[in-house]
Design a protein around this motif. Structure first.
Motif, PDB file in Angstrom:
ATOM      1  N   GLN A  83       0.822  -1.210   0.000  1.00  9.57           N
ATOM      2  CA  GLN A  83       0.000   0.000   0.000  1.00  9.57           C
ATOM      3  C   GLN A  83       0.853   1.257   0.000  1.00  9.57           C
ATOM      4  O   GLN A  83       0.565   2.222  -0.721  1.00  9.57           O
ATOM      5  CB  GLN A  83      -0.936   0.009   1.206  1.00  9.57           C
ATOM      6  N   ASN A  84       1.942   1.275   0.782  1.00  7.39           N
ATOM      7  CA  ASN A  84       2.805   2.452   0.810  1.00  7.39           C
ATOM      8  C   ASN A  84       3.526   2.647  -0.521  1.00  7.39           C
ATOM      9  O   ASN A  84       3.729   3.787  -0.963  1.00  7.39           O
ATOM     10  CB  ASN A  84       3.824   2.333   1.953  1.00  7.39           C
ATOM     11  N   VAL A  85       3.905   1.537  -1.161  1.00  7.55           N
ATOM     12  CA  VAL A  85       4.523   1.644  -2.489  1.00  7.55           C
ATOM     13  C   VAL A  85       3.530   2.229  -3.486  1.00  7.55           C
ATOM     14  O   VAL A  85       3.861   3.132  -4.269  1.00  7.55           O
ATOM     15  CB  VAL A  85       5.027   0.263  -2.960  1.00  7.55           C
ATOM     16  N   VAL A  86       2.296   1.744  -3.459  1.00 11.23           N
ATOM     17  CA  VAL A  86       1.259   2.262  -4.355  1.00 11.23           C
ATOM     18  C   VAL A  86       1.065   3.758  -4.142  1.00 11.23           C
ATOM     19  O   VAL A  86       0.971   4.536  -5.101  1.00 11.23           O
ATOM     20  CB  VAL A  86      -0.066   1.507  -4.138  1.00 11.23           C
ATOM     21  N   THR A  87       1.005   4.184  -2.891  1.00 13.10           N
ATOM     22  CA  THR A  87       0.768   5.595  -2.582  1.00 13.10           C
ATOM     23  C   THR A  87       1.917   6.469  -3.081  1.00 13.10           C
ATOM     24  O   THR A  87       1.690   7.541  -3.654  1.00 13.10           O
ATOM     25  CB  THR A  87       0.586   5.786  -1.068  1.00 13.10           C
ATOM     26  N   GLU A  88       3.157   6.033  -2.885  1.00 12.95           N
ATOM     27  CA  GLU A  88       4.300   6.823  -3.337  1.00 12.95           C
ATOM     28  C   GLU A  88       4.355   6.896  -4.868  1.00 12.95           C
ATOM     29  O   GLU A  88       4.675   7.946  -5.433  1.00 12.95           O
ATOM     30  CB  GLU A  88       5.602   6.236  -2.784  1.00 12.95           C
TER      31      GLU A  88
END
Length: 497
Positions: free
Chosen positions: A283-288
């Motif tokens: 999820q954090n990769v997607v957001t960045e």
């Protein structure tokens, strides 16, 4: 496999005698079982001649169209246009294979408009038809062709679900030269007697393989059965196999085949990457990645996931919109317009909805959820690197998905680079331009709700189109607007494009 003649036009050695049936009365001609070898080669090399491409003037377009092209800033034809326009304008049935973004719209559009020049449509009887799989694609085809139609004094109109049925009837009654339609809504008009296809002498099927994938072939066949058998038919598709091949057998006469792309793989200006991430980091990769600069499309599998991810991204400061078949047509049109204008640079979408996304300058496509099969991969990837531009395609892969995704890309003819990434990694930034989002939530502007006329009455209103039920000939087949997610059991809100 039929032998192919050499030269600019590759023609399957496939002859079907014309029937003596009257136009519009049962055009299907099933091949005997013994003749079920494919009419389309498994691999058709590019049919473009060597050397520089001819100009639009050399391709034989009229002065009016040449001026309209110049005004639109279109100076040189794309390869698919240079390959197909001479045969299409000469009246040949034609198969054109090119990946999305290769210029297919003008390839068939300019040919149809040239053939329509000088005629006049009768009420409810369009003279030419373009069938497309999605509402968004229909609207974009109309937007692309309208300036050229106007330059020739021709009327170009769209008939799709989710928009006002009575307004479509009014347009048809005034006379439409070139009708752009989805199979479901056109079936509704035919069934209700508001569209008569008996004078459609020119038909183009755009993205025919996608119409097959979406279950539209029964409706497409029923529609073609109502057009004159001796009419011209153009079929454009990223792939020419399976149900598309059957369609060719039944409805095209001695077609010329043109290809400017291989049957698998993708354009050379497109980079492919598999990014291996842990389930905890995803999820954090997607957001960045979503917080990067530039237009980005993120694909997920379900409508619920689309809404959830778009909401999450907006809460983190990313201007993201959601696009799927469960949304009202007005909302889909608005979101796609914002994405095209650049005010909303991130689009989260499902596969079916994304087939209508034809927007230039999309620099990154992200498979948040890996696609189900190689065709879906290629259709998703085709949203970037359009019209000769460069683009990047990234697939996020968790540990349990590795083997399946690697097999899928191999079957798609793709050799992606691979990297293991975590949030903030330099490699993630290098490949995607990822950056930390602002964290300031994006406030959605309120959309005014139009008051319902009539003051009250909570009962359902007739949309005029209805579903694709009923017993009108072949229109019982295929998938209706409701089945595709375009509407639900609730009364449909009528929206104007």
């Amino acid at each position: 496999m039929p032998t192919m003649s050499q030269g600019r036009s590759e023609r399957p050695q496939f002859r079907k005698p014309r029937s003596n049936r009257r136009p519009g009365q049962g055009n299907r001609r099933p091949a005997p079982a013994a003749e079920l070898t494919t009419t389309i080669p498994e691999h058709v090399e590019s049919t473009m001649p060597e050397g520089p491409l001819p100009s639009f003037a050399e391709l034989g377009l009229s002065d009016e169209l040449l001026r309209a092209l110049e005004q639109a800033g279109i100076t040189d034809p794309f390869p698919i246009q240079a390959a197909t326009l001479p045969d299409a304008m000469a009246g040949r049935d034609l198969l054109g294979r090119g990946q999305t973004g290769s210029g297919k719209t003008l390839a068939f559009g300019l040919a149809l408009l040239s053939r329509l020049t000088g005629g006049r449509a009768k009420p409810l009887k369009p003279r030419a038809l373009v069938l497309v799989p999605t509402r968004e694609l229909a609207m974009q085809v109309e937007e692309a062709l309208n300036p050229f139609a106007r330059s020739l004094g021709l009327w170009c109109r769209t008939v799709v679900g989710g928009t006002s049925f009575p307004r479509q009837v009014d347009a048809l009654r005034r006379g439409v030269d070139l009708l752009i339609a989805t199979p479901g809504r056109l079936s509704d008009h035919v069934r209700q007697g508001t569209a008569d296809l008996s004078e459609v002498m020119f038909t183009a099927l755009d993205e025919a393989d996608q119409m097959a994938d979406m279950g539209f072939m029964p409706q497409v066949r029923a529609i073609l059965d109502l057009t004159p058998q001796d009419g011209q038919r153009l079929l454009f598709s990223a792939t020419l196999d399976g149900d598309v091949d059957k369609l060719v057998r039944q409805y095209l006469h001695d077609p010329v085949v043109h290809s400017v792309s291989p049957p698998t793989g993708s354009v050379t200006t497109m980079e492919h990457h598999l990014l291996f991430v842990s389930a905890e980091d995803k999820q954090n990769v997607v957001t960045e990645v979503a917080a990067r600069e530039g237009r980005t499309i993120m694909f997920v599998r379900t409508k619920h996931h689309v809404d959830r991810l778009a909401k999450k991204l907006r809460s983190m400061g990313v201007h993201a919109g959601a696009l799927h078949g469960g949304k009202a047509q007005s909302a889909r049109t608005r979101v796609l317009g914002q994405f095209r204008e650049g005010s909303m640079p991130v689009l989260v979408a499902t596969d079916v909805a994304a087939r209508g996304i034809h927007v230039d300058d999309v620099s990154l496509v992200v498979h948040v959820d890996p696609p189900a099969d190689p065709k879906d991969y290629l259709h998703r990837a085709g949203r970037t690197a359009r019209a000769g531009q460069s683009g990047t395609v990234v697939t996020l892969v968790t540990h349990d998905q590795r083997r399946a995704v690697q097999g899928l890309t191999a079957r798609a003819g793709i050799r992606p680079a691979s990297a293991k990434v975590r949030p903030g990694d330099e490699e993630l930034v290098r490949i995607t331009g990822a950056r930390v989002p602002s964290g300031i939530p994006v406030v959605e502007p309120e959309v005014p709700v139009r008051a319902r006329r009539g003051g009250g009455g909570g009962g359902p209103r007739r949309s005029g189109g209805g579903s694709n039920g009923g017993s009108f000939g072949g229109f019982r087949g295929g998938r209706s607007e409701r089945e595709r997610g375009g509407s639900s059991g609730r009364p449909r809100r009528v929206a104007q494009h």
